[in-house]
Design a protein around this motif. Structure first.
Motif, PDB file in Angstrom:
ATOM      1  N   GLU A  69      41.868  35.730  37.614  1.00 49.56           N
ATOM      2  CA  GLU A  69      41.614  35.443  39.023  1.00 49.56           C
ATOM      3  C   GLU A  69      40.342  34.625  39.222  1.00 49.56           C
ATOM      4  O   GLU A  69      40.221  33.880  40.172  1.00 49.56           O
ATOM      5  CB  GLU A  69      41.470  36.735  39.843  1.00 49.56           C
ATOM      6  CG  GLU A  69      42.732  37.565  39.922  1.00 49.56           C
ATOM      7  CD  GLU A  69      42.867  38.482  38.717  1.00 49.56           C
ATOM      8  OE1 GLU A  69      41.839  38.913  38.172  1.00 49.56           O
ATOM      9  OE2 GLU A  69      43.997  38.763  38.322  1.00 49.56           O
ATOM     10  N   SER A  81      28.959  40.414  40.594  1.00 48.29           N
ATOM     11  CA  SER A  81      29.769  41.313  41.413  1.00 48.29           C
ATOM     12  C   SER A  81      31.228  40.863  41.440  1.00 48.29           C
ATOM     13  O   SER A  81      32.144  41.679  41.291  1.00 48.29           O
ATOM     14  CB  SER A  81      29.202  41.363  42.831  1.00 48.29           C
ATOM     15  OG  SER A  81      30.007  42.158  43.657  1.00 48.29           O
ATOM     16  N   GLU A  82      31.467  39.564  41.607  1.00 43.79           N
ATOM     17  CA  GLU A  82      32.834  39.037  41.604  1.00 43.79           C
ATOM     18  C   GLU A  82      33.501  39.241  40.247  1.00 43.79           C
ATOM     19  O   GLU A  82      34.679  39.574  40.163  1.00 43.79           O
ATOM     20  CB  GLU A  82      32.824  37.548  41.959  1.00 43.79           C
ATOM     21  CG  GLU A  82      32.425  37.252  43.380  1.00 43.79           C
ATOM     22  CD  GLU A  82      32.205  35.775  43.620  1.00 43.79           C
ATOM     23  OE1 GLU A  82      31.857  35.052  42.655  1.00 43.79           O
ATOM     24  OE2 GLU A  82      32.356  35.346  44.768  1.00 43.79           O
ATOM     25  N   LEU A  84      32.805  41.553  37.994  1.00 44.65           N
ATOM     26  CA  LEU A  84      33.094  42.972  37.769  1.00 44.65           C
ATOM     27  C   LEU A  84      34.286  43.431  38.607  1.00 44.65           C
ATOM     28  O   LEU A  84      35.133  44.189  38.128  1.00 44.65           O
ATOM     29  CB  LEU A  84      31.867  43.821  38.047  1.00 44.65           C
ATOM     30  CG  LEU A  84      30.730  43.657  37.045  1.00 44.65           C
ATOM     31  CD1 LEU A  84      29.500  44.439  37.491  1.00 44.65           C
ATOM     32  CD2 LEU A  84      31.157  44.083  35.645  1.00 44.65           C
ATOM     33  N   LYS A  85      34.390  42.960  39.841  1.00 45.27           N
ATOM     34  CA  LYS A  85      35.544  43.307  40.680  1.00 45.27           C
ATOM     35  C   LYS A  85      36.836  42.811  40.057  1.00 45.27           C
ATOM     36  O   LYS A  85      37.872  43.476  40.117  1.00 45.27           O
ATOM     37  CB  LYS A  85      35.378  42.733  42.085  1.00 45.27           C
ATOM     38  CG  LYS A  85      34.420  43.514  42.938  1.00 45.27           C
ATOM     39  CD  LYS A  85      34.309  42.899  44.320  1.00 45.27           C
ATOM     40  CE  LYS A  85      33.239  43.605  45.129  1.00 45.27           C
ATOM     41  NZ  LYS A  85      33.048  42.957  46.442  1.00 45.27           N
ATOM     42  N   ALA A  86      36.794  41.639  39.454  1.00 48.71           N
ATOM     43  CA  ALA A  86      37.992  41.089  38.803  1.00 48.71           C
ATOM     44  C   ALA A  86      38.400  41.912  37.585  1.00 48.71           C
ATOM     45  O   ALA A  86      39.564  41.897  37.185  1.00 48.71           O
ATOM     46  CB  ALA A  86      37.744  39.638  38.396  1.00 48.71           C
ATOM     47  N   GLN A  87      37.466  42.647  37.003  1.00 49.98           N
ATOM     48  CA  GLN A  87      37.751  43.470  35.822  1.00 49.98           C
ATOM     49  C   GLN A  87      38.411  44.804  36.183  1.00 49.98           C
ATOM     50  O   GLN A  87      38.999  45.450  35.330  1.00 49.98           O
ATOM     51  CB  GLN A  87      36.467  43.757  35.045  1.00 49.98           C
ATOM     52  CG  GLN A  87      35.868  42.562  34.368  1.00 49.98           C
ATOM     53  CD  GLN A  87      36.627  42.155  33.120  1.00 49.98           C
ATOM     54  OE1 GLN A  87      37.486  42.867  32.633  1.00 49.98           O
ATOM     55  NE2 GLN A  87      36.300  40.997  32.600  1.00 49.98           N
ATOM     56  N   ILE A  88      38.314  45.228  37.445  1.00 49.16           N
ATOM     57  CA  ILE A  88      38.800  46.557  37.834  1.00 49.16           C
ATOM     58  C   ILE A  88      40.249  46.809  37.415  1.00 49.16           C
ATOM     59  O   ILE A  88      40.541  47.827  36.783  1.00 49.16           O
ATOM     60  CB  ILE A  88      38.585  46.812  39.346  1.00 49.16           C
ATOM     61  CG1 ILE A  88      37.090  46.955  39.626  1.00 49.16           C
ATOM     62  CG2 ILE A  88      39.355  48.047  39.816  1.00 49.16           C
ATOM     63  CD1 ILE A  88      36.737  47.021  41.103  1.00 49.16           C
ATOM     64  N   ARG A  92      41.265  49.613  34.659  1.00 48.52           N
ATOM     65  CA  ARG A  92      42.170  50.685  35.085  1.00 48.52           C
ATOM     66  C   ARG A  92      43.380  50.767  34.150  1.00 48.52           C
ATOM     67  O   ARG A  92      43.775  51.851  33.717  1.00 48.52           O
ATOM     68  CB  ARG A  92      42.624  50.442  36.522  1.00 48.52           C
ATOM     69  CG  ARG A  92      43.491  51.555  37.074  1.00 48.52           C
ATOM     70  CD  ARG A  92      43.977  51.286  38.491  1.00 48.52           C
ATOM     71  NE  ARG A  92      42.877  50.995  39.378  1.00 48.52           N
ATOM     72  CZ  ARG A  92      42.801  49.899  40.158  1.00 48.52           C
ATOM     73  NH1 ARG A  92      43.759  48.992  40.147  1.00 48.52           N
ATOM     74  NH2 ARG A  92      41.775  49.712  40.946  1.00 48.52           N
TER      75      ARG A  92
END
Length: 109
Positions: A69, A81-82, A84-88, A92
């Motif tokens: 992404e 921050s972006e 790390l959010k893309a890694q969620i 998971r």
């Protein structure tokens, strides 16, 4: 013997990974009932440091792919921050897959 699984998710910086691996080694040497999985996130820039081979069968590594992404080529320079959010979703999925293996007992908090 049934083992209890612990998952570490460090940043993929050499200092973070090396320290995480050393802590994991100390923990598993101290208590043989623990098994540790280290999930390594890959970012779209730079390279992921190569870790030396692991002598312990109580420590395993899961290498995540770089998220599709976010890419510096399409968004300029993404902030941490972006990234790390893309890694969620990848983290998971890796945790879900690890828990499905059924080889370890899980402690939930």
């Amino acid at each position: 013997m049934e083992k209890t699984e612990v998952i570490f998710i460090p940043l993929s910086e050499i200092g973070h990974l090396a320290a995480t691996l050393e802590i994991a080694k100390m923990i598993t040497l101290r208590d043989r009932r623990l098994s540790i999985t280290i999930i390594i996130m890959k970012f779209p820039f730079g390279s992921t440091p190569t870790l030396t081979s692991n002598d312990s069968d109580s420590i395993r590594f899961v290498m995540l792919p770089a998220p599709v992404e976010i890419s510096p080529a399409t968004t300029g320079s993404p902030n941490m921050s972006e990234l790390l959010k893309a890694q969620i979703p990848l983290v998971r999925d890796a945790v879900r897959e690890t828990t499905r293996s059924g080889s370890a007992r899980w402690l939930r908090s």
